[in-house]
Scaffold this active site. Structure first.
Site, PDB file in Angstrom:
ATOM      1  N   THR A 203       2.030   5.275   3.035  1.00 62.77           N
ATOM      2  CA  THR A 203       2.964   5.889   4.027  1.00 62.77           C
ATOM      3  C   THR A 203       4.272   6.117   3.001  1.00 62.77           C
ATOM      4  OG1 THR A 203       3.988   3.838   4.548  1.00 62.77           O
ATOM      5  CG2 THR A 203       2.386   4.771   6.181  1.00 62.77           C
TER       6      THR A 203
ATOM      7  N   ASP B 118       0.817  -8.532  -0.379  1.00 66.28           N
ATOM      8  CA  ASP B 118      -0.283  -7.882  -0.305  1.00 66.28           C
ATOM      9  C   ASP B 118      -0.486  -6.825  -1.044  1.00 66.28           C
ATOM     10  OD1 ASP B 118      -2.968  -7.760   1.681  1.00 66.28           O
ATOM     11  OD2 ASP B 118      -2.221  -5.725   1.279  1.00 66.28           O
TER      12      ASP B 118
ATOM     13  N   HIS C  95     -12.417  -5.044  -0.390  1.00 69.64           N
ATOM     14  CA  HIS C  95     -11.735  -4.313   0.257  1.00 69.64           C
ATOM     15  C   HIS C  95     -12.057  -3.513   1.665  1.00 69.64           C
ATOM     16  CE1 HIS C  95      -7.773  -1.921  -0.537  1.00 69.64           C
ATOM     17  NE2 HIS C  95      -7.859  -1.789   0.858  1.00 69.64           N
TER      18      HIS C  95
ATOM     19  N   ASN D 208     -11.674  -5.108   6.603  1.00 70.77           N
ATOM     20  CA  ASN D 208     -12.347  -4.058   7.167  1.00 70.77           C
ATOM     21  C   ASN D 208     -13.937  -4.444   7.471  1.00 70.77           C
ATOM     22  OD1 ASN D 208     -10.299  -1.823   7.094  1.00 70.77           O
ATOM     23  ND2 ASN D 208     -10.361  -2.279   4.888  1.00 70.77           N
TER      24      ASN D 208
ATOM     25  N   TYR E  19      -4.447   0.321  -5.137  1.00 73.44           N
ATOM     26  CA  TYR E  19      -2.958   1.128  -4.800  1.00 73.44           C
ATOM     27  C   TYR E  19      -2.521   1.310  -6.069  1.00 73.44           C
ATOM     28  CZ  TYR E  19      -3.463  -1.546  -0.206  1.00 73.44           C
ATOM     29  OH  TYR E  19      -3.912  -2.318   0.973  1.00 73.44           O
TER      30      TYR E  19
ATOM     31  N   GLY F   9       0.849  -1.046   0.094  1.00 71.46           N
ATOM     32  CA  GLY F   9      -0.010  -0.238   0.022  1.00 71.46           C
ATOM     33  C   GLY F   9       0.831   0.962   0.024  1.00 71.46           C
TER      34      GLY F   9
ATOM     35  N   LYS G  45      -7.310  -7.055  -3.883  1.00 70.54           N
ATOM     36  CA  LYS G  45      -8.582  -6.965  -3.325  1.00 70.54           C
ATOM     37  C   LYS G  45      -9.358  -5.784  -4.540  1.00 70.54           C
ATOM     38  CE  LYS G  45      -6.029  -5.813   0.858  1.00 70.54           C
ATOM     39  NZ  LYS G  45      -4.634  -5.076   0.526  1.00 70.54           N
TER      40      LYS G  45
END
Ligand code: NDP
Length: 309
Positions: free
Chosen positions: A28, A54, A121, A160, A59, A25, A88
């Site tokens: 960050t 992952d 997701h 989630n 992304y 992802g 996802k």
């Protein structure tokens, strides 16, 4: 370089999953980080012993993830069968008949003919412009079951989903989700949701595993930070870093952490956690940092149907 290996556990569908994944992802990522860094990170990770990557359609790096995997295969480090790839489904593809085409698009970008794990997701659905939609995730799940039936993914799961959403899905599915991926770290320990998922045979992948330890510049950020003395004492005792202590804490809790790094040294460090154990007391001590504070909350969706937090 020392090559470390993460053990595997068995999912409720019989497939095996490595208990540590490389996160890709971009939330960050520093401004100087490019998509090419993702490709390199994936190759370095596989060289360092990672067997689980992952990613996600949203992304925008599935192509680079696929290139990194292809590089590793071309170098003879692994075969496709030895790698576990998770991706996802994004929120704007929740209609039942959109799921299989969305996965086919992901597979094309990844350059693969199947993934190991496909996740919804978020339980939240949106239109393509990001405005709220109201598609029932039970319908989305039927599309996920079709994707599995077609062999486009070996396992299916969610991300989630909260406790009541998990219960409603489990009560109304043909194939039970194999995984729920959600945030777990020292300031968001999630004991009730973790134990509920485990009691249903659902494995838990823990995202943002470092919590506020690194890279989260928020004035209200709760401890522990990287220089926390409690983590520091454990790090000194085991000859590890505070980051490794936190990842090992998640492993001791039976979770599958997903640390992200594009740095060769740090990503090797993050998998080098399978040669020591924390005591029960140490796990309990780290859990006491809990503040139920999220790194990822997506406030913009808080009035959307099925917002899970
Ligand atoms: P992480 O908790 O993995 O933190 C990543 C940050 O930590 C980066 O700034 C990284 O910098 C730094 N870092 C990594 N290793 C170390 C180390 N050993 N010491 C010090 N700093 C370190 O955050 P993410 O939010 O990225 O979560 C991880 C993954 O989880 C994501 O990449 C994604 O795959 C997944 N995720 C899934 C979500 C979902 O909704 N399902 C939501 C959020 C994340 P550097 O790269 O420079 O090392």
């Amino acid at each position: 370089a020392v090559v470390a290996q993460a053990p595997c556990i068995e999912l409720n569908d019989g497939n095996k999953i490595p208990v540590l994944a490389l996160g890709t992802g971009r939330g960050t990522a520093k401004e100087t980080e490019t998509l090419e860094d993702v490709r390199n990170a994936v190759l370095w990770a596989i060289e360092a012993g990672y067997r689980h990557i992952d990613t996600a359609a949203v992304y925008d790096d599935e192509e680079q993830v696929g290139q990194g995997i292809a590089d590793a295969i071309a170098k003879g480090i692994v075969t496709r069968e030895q790698i576990f790839v998770t991706t996802k489904l994004w929120n704007d593809k929740h209609a039942r008949d959109q799921v299989v085409p969305a996965l086919r698009e992901s597979l094309k970008r990844l350059g693969l003919d199947y993934v190991d794990l496909y996740l919804i997701h978020f339980p939240v659905s949106t239109k393509s412009d990001g405005s709220p939609d109201n598609i029932d995730y039970l319908d989305t799940w039927k599309g996920m079951e079709e994707a599995r039936q077609l062999g486009l993914t070996r396992s299916i799961g969610v991300s989630n989903f909260n406790l009541s959403q998990i219960d409603r899905l489990v009560a109304n599915c043909q194939v039970r989700p194999a995984v729920n991926e959600f945030e777990v770290n020292p300031t968001l320990t999630q004991e009730p949701l973790v134990s509920h998922c485990h009691s249903l045979g659902i494995a838990v992948m823990s995202y943002s595993p470092f919590g506020f330890l690194v890279s989260r510049k928020r004035d209200d950020a709760p401890p522990p930070k990287y220089d926390d003395p409690t983590l520091g004492a454990m790090a000194a005792k085991y000859g590890k870093t505070p980051g490794q202590i936190v990842l090992r804490y998640l492993i001791e809790r039976g979770l599958i952490p997903i640390p992200k790094s594009t740095n060769k040294k740090r990503l090797a460090e993050n998998i080098n956690i399978f040669d020591f154990q924390l005591t029960e007391d140490e796990v309990a001590t780290i859990s006491r940092f809990n503040k139920n504070t999220r790194v990822i909350s997506i406030d913009a969706w808080k009035d959307y149907p099925n917002y899970p937090f």
